[in-house]
Design an enzyme around this catalytic site. Structure first.
Site, mmCIF file in Angstrom:
data_model
loop_
_atom_site.group_PDB
_atom_site.id
_atom_site.type_symbol
_atom_site.label_atom_id
_atom_site.label_comp_id
_atom_site.label_asym_id
_atom_site.label_seq_id
_atom_site.Cartn_x
_atom_site.Cartn_y
_atom_site.Cartn_z
ATOM 1 N N GLY A 14 40.645 27.125 31.954
ATOM 2 C CA GLY A 14 41.847 28.020 32.527
ATOM 3 C C GLY A 14 42.023 28.057 33.665
ATOM 4 O O GLY A 14 41.555 27.095 34.460
ATOM 5 N N CYS A 158 41.276 41.963 40.262
ATOM 6 C CA CYS A 158 42.035 41.447 41.344
ATOM 7 C C CYS A 158 42.996 42.341 42.258
ATOM 8 O O CYS A 158 43.214 42.407 43.150
ATOM 9 C CB CYS A 158 42.876 40.067 40.773
ATOM 10 S SG CYS A 158 43.742 40.313 39.607
ATOM 11 N N GLN A 184 51.888 42.350 41.639
ATOM 12 C CA GLN A 184 50.919 41.281 41.346
ATOM 13 C C GLN A 184 51.571 40.139 40.941
ATOM 14 O O GLN A 184 52.599 40.104 40.200
ATOM 15 C CB GLN A 184 50.091 41.900 40.171
ATOM 16 C CG GLN A 184 49.446 43.272 40.686
ATOM 17 C CD GLN A 184 48.514 43.917 39.517
ATOM 18 O OE1 GLN A 184 48.097 44.997 39.739
ATOM 19 N NE2 GLN A 184 47.958 42.848 38.829
ATOM 20 N N SER A 187 50.156 34.275 38.794
ATOM 21 C CA SER A 187 48.969 33.654 38.326
ATOM 22 C C SER A 187 47.715 34.635 37.982
ATOM 23 O O SER A 187 46.739 34.290 37.254
ATOM 24 C CB SER A 187 48.455 32.949 39.701
ATOM 25 O OG SER A 187 48.518 33.746 40.985
ATOM 26 N N HIS A 253 48.547 39.478 45.516
ATOM 27 C CA HIS A 253 48.866 40.727 45.064
ATOM 28 C C HIS A 253 49.105 41.519 46.476
ATOM 29 O O HIS A 253 48.138 41.664 47.308
ATOM 30 C CB HIS A 253 47.707 41.340 44.435
ATOM 31 C CG HIS A 253 47.412 40.547 43.006
ATOM 32 N ND1 HIS A 253 48.339 39.785 42.397
ATOM 33 C CD2 HIS A 253 46.512 40.843 41.934
ATOM 34 C CE1 HIS A 253 47.816 39.627 41.229
ATOM 35 N NE2 HIS A 253 46.677 40.150 40.899
ATOM 36 N N ASN A 338 45.002 36.716 44.963
ATOM 37 C CA ASN A 338 44.248 37.162 43.510
ATOM 38 C C ASN A 338 43.421 36.051 42.938
ATOM 39 O O ASN A 338 42.722 36.529 42.321
ATOM 40 C CB ASN A 338 45.445 37.574 42.795
ATOM 41 C CG ASN A 338 46.566 36.385 42.553
ATOM 42 O OD1 ASN A 338 47.224 35.874 43.358
ATOM 43 N ND2 ASN A 338 46.564 35.911 41.195
#
Length: 363
Positions: A14, A158, A184, A187, A253, A338
């Site tokens: 991921g 995050c 935000q 990603s 972010h 983030n």
């Protein structure tokens, strides 16, 4: 250190897992010994598994291309081969808690990017510059789990990294009320514009579960280890309310925050507190630690994502636009990376701290 610690990454395919791969490819303390993902990916080489969906800058690091993926659920196969693991698995919270505890009970420390254990009372949720002492609760967690070296530690969400560091630097002035609106990056949802084209030119005023994390997690970070309760007791002297909004930015972010203080700091008091704020990672010289954790920017139009998100290789936090407010005492804007500070990078720095403190050792 003479020999690197062997680390496994579960959830390695991921976006956060890929960031772990990039960060650890040349790490001076840790080496990637094993990669694991879902049963669907098990048996493929890492290069095969991420073909067409590698989302990081540059190519897949050579040393992992040919590694054969394990099934992350097969704890008995993985645990003997590694000294500890990073967890970036994508399961529901109950299954995540169960799997991470299985690794811990197999005497394999877990440093997790997931939210499943953030509110487990004896699991430290650590920003290494802010609350490194919370790792002391590990002795009580090991007592509960019946382990001698296994445990779980987590990094926080995050979204809080763009304003919580500033508030942490200002704890001496006793913040009482905070409003934080976060803007935000995509990603944070594990997406790029290629696989989320509908985000281009769009804003979504909702991110599931994010506001509860943004309002609650700083309080645990500012809490204390209670030896009688064998747990971390959150702080109760600050109230935070938030809104979390998804915007068309790939990384970074941003937070617009308002704060009231019990004490009455001047603007210079607040700026000095930011610029002088340092922590255990800097004292210890941890490999991932930024030399300057927080910087204050004086320009009216900073911090900006395009210009500032990679400050200190994405591990630093940028604060700007600090000014008096008509309703609250002060307001400011913060920016953090983030997936570096906010995800994999923060987890790697946490593992470095745990290694330096003696919690993570070679088997």
């Amino acid at each position: 250190m003479s020999e690197k610690l062997r680390v496994g990454i579960i959830g390695a395919t991921g976006m956060v897992g890929q960031r772990f791969i990039k960060i650890l490819a040349d790490h001076p303390w840790f080496e990637i010994a094993l990669v694991a993902a879902s049963a669907h990916s098990a048996g493929k080489t890492y290069a095969e598994a991420v073909k067409g969906r590698w989302k990081m800058e540059g190519d897949v690091p050579e040393q992992v291309k040919g590694m054969v993926l394990y099934d992350a659920a097969k704890v008995d196969e993985i645990a003997p081969q590694v000294d500890f693991i990073f967890s970036a698995i994508k399961l529901d919270k109950a299954d995540t808690r169960k799997l991470e505890e299985a690794y811990a009970k197999a005497e394999t420390p877990v440093v997790s990017n997931n939210s499943a254990h953030r509110w487990t009372p004896d699991v430290p949720m650590v920003i290494p510059e802010v609350n490194p002492d919370h790792t002391e609760v590990i002795k009580y967690q090991r007592e509960r789990l019946g382990t001698t070296r296994g445990f779980i530690a987590v990094k926080p969400n995050c979204s809080i990294q763009s304003y919580t560091p500033a508030l942490s630097a200002w704890r001496q002035f006793e913040p009482t009320q905070v409003i934080a609106t976060t803007y935000q990056a995509i990603s944070g949802a594990g997406k790029t514009f290629k696989d989320w084209p509908e985000m281009e030119g769009n804003v979504i005023p909702y991110i599931a579960g994010e506001e509860a994390k943004s309002e609650g997690e700083p309080l645990k970070i500012w809490g204390h280890v209670d030896d009688e309760k064998k747990a971390i007791v959150p702080a109760d002297d600050t109230v935070i309310t938030s809104q979390c909004i998804r915007i068309p930015v790939l990384y970074g972010h941003t937070a617009a925050a308002f704060v009231n203080f019990r004490k009455n700091p001047s603007k210079q008091d607040l700026i000095d507190a930011l610029e002088n704020y340092t922590g255990e990672p800097q004292r210890l010289g941890l490999p991932s630690a930024p030399k300057q954790f927080i910087r204050y920017m004086t320009e009216d139009d900073r911090p900006q994502v395009r210009l500032d998100v990679n400050f200190e290789h994405g591990m630093g936090v940028s604060i700007g636009r600090l000014r008096e407010d008509k309703i609250f005492d002060w307001k400011f804007v913060g920016l953090s990376h983030n997936t570096a500070r906010g995800a994999a990078g923060g987890a790697v720095e946490c593992a470095e701290l745990l290694k330096a403190q003696g919690y993570i050792t070679a088997k």
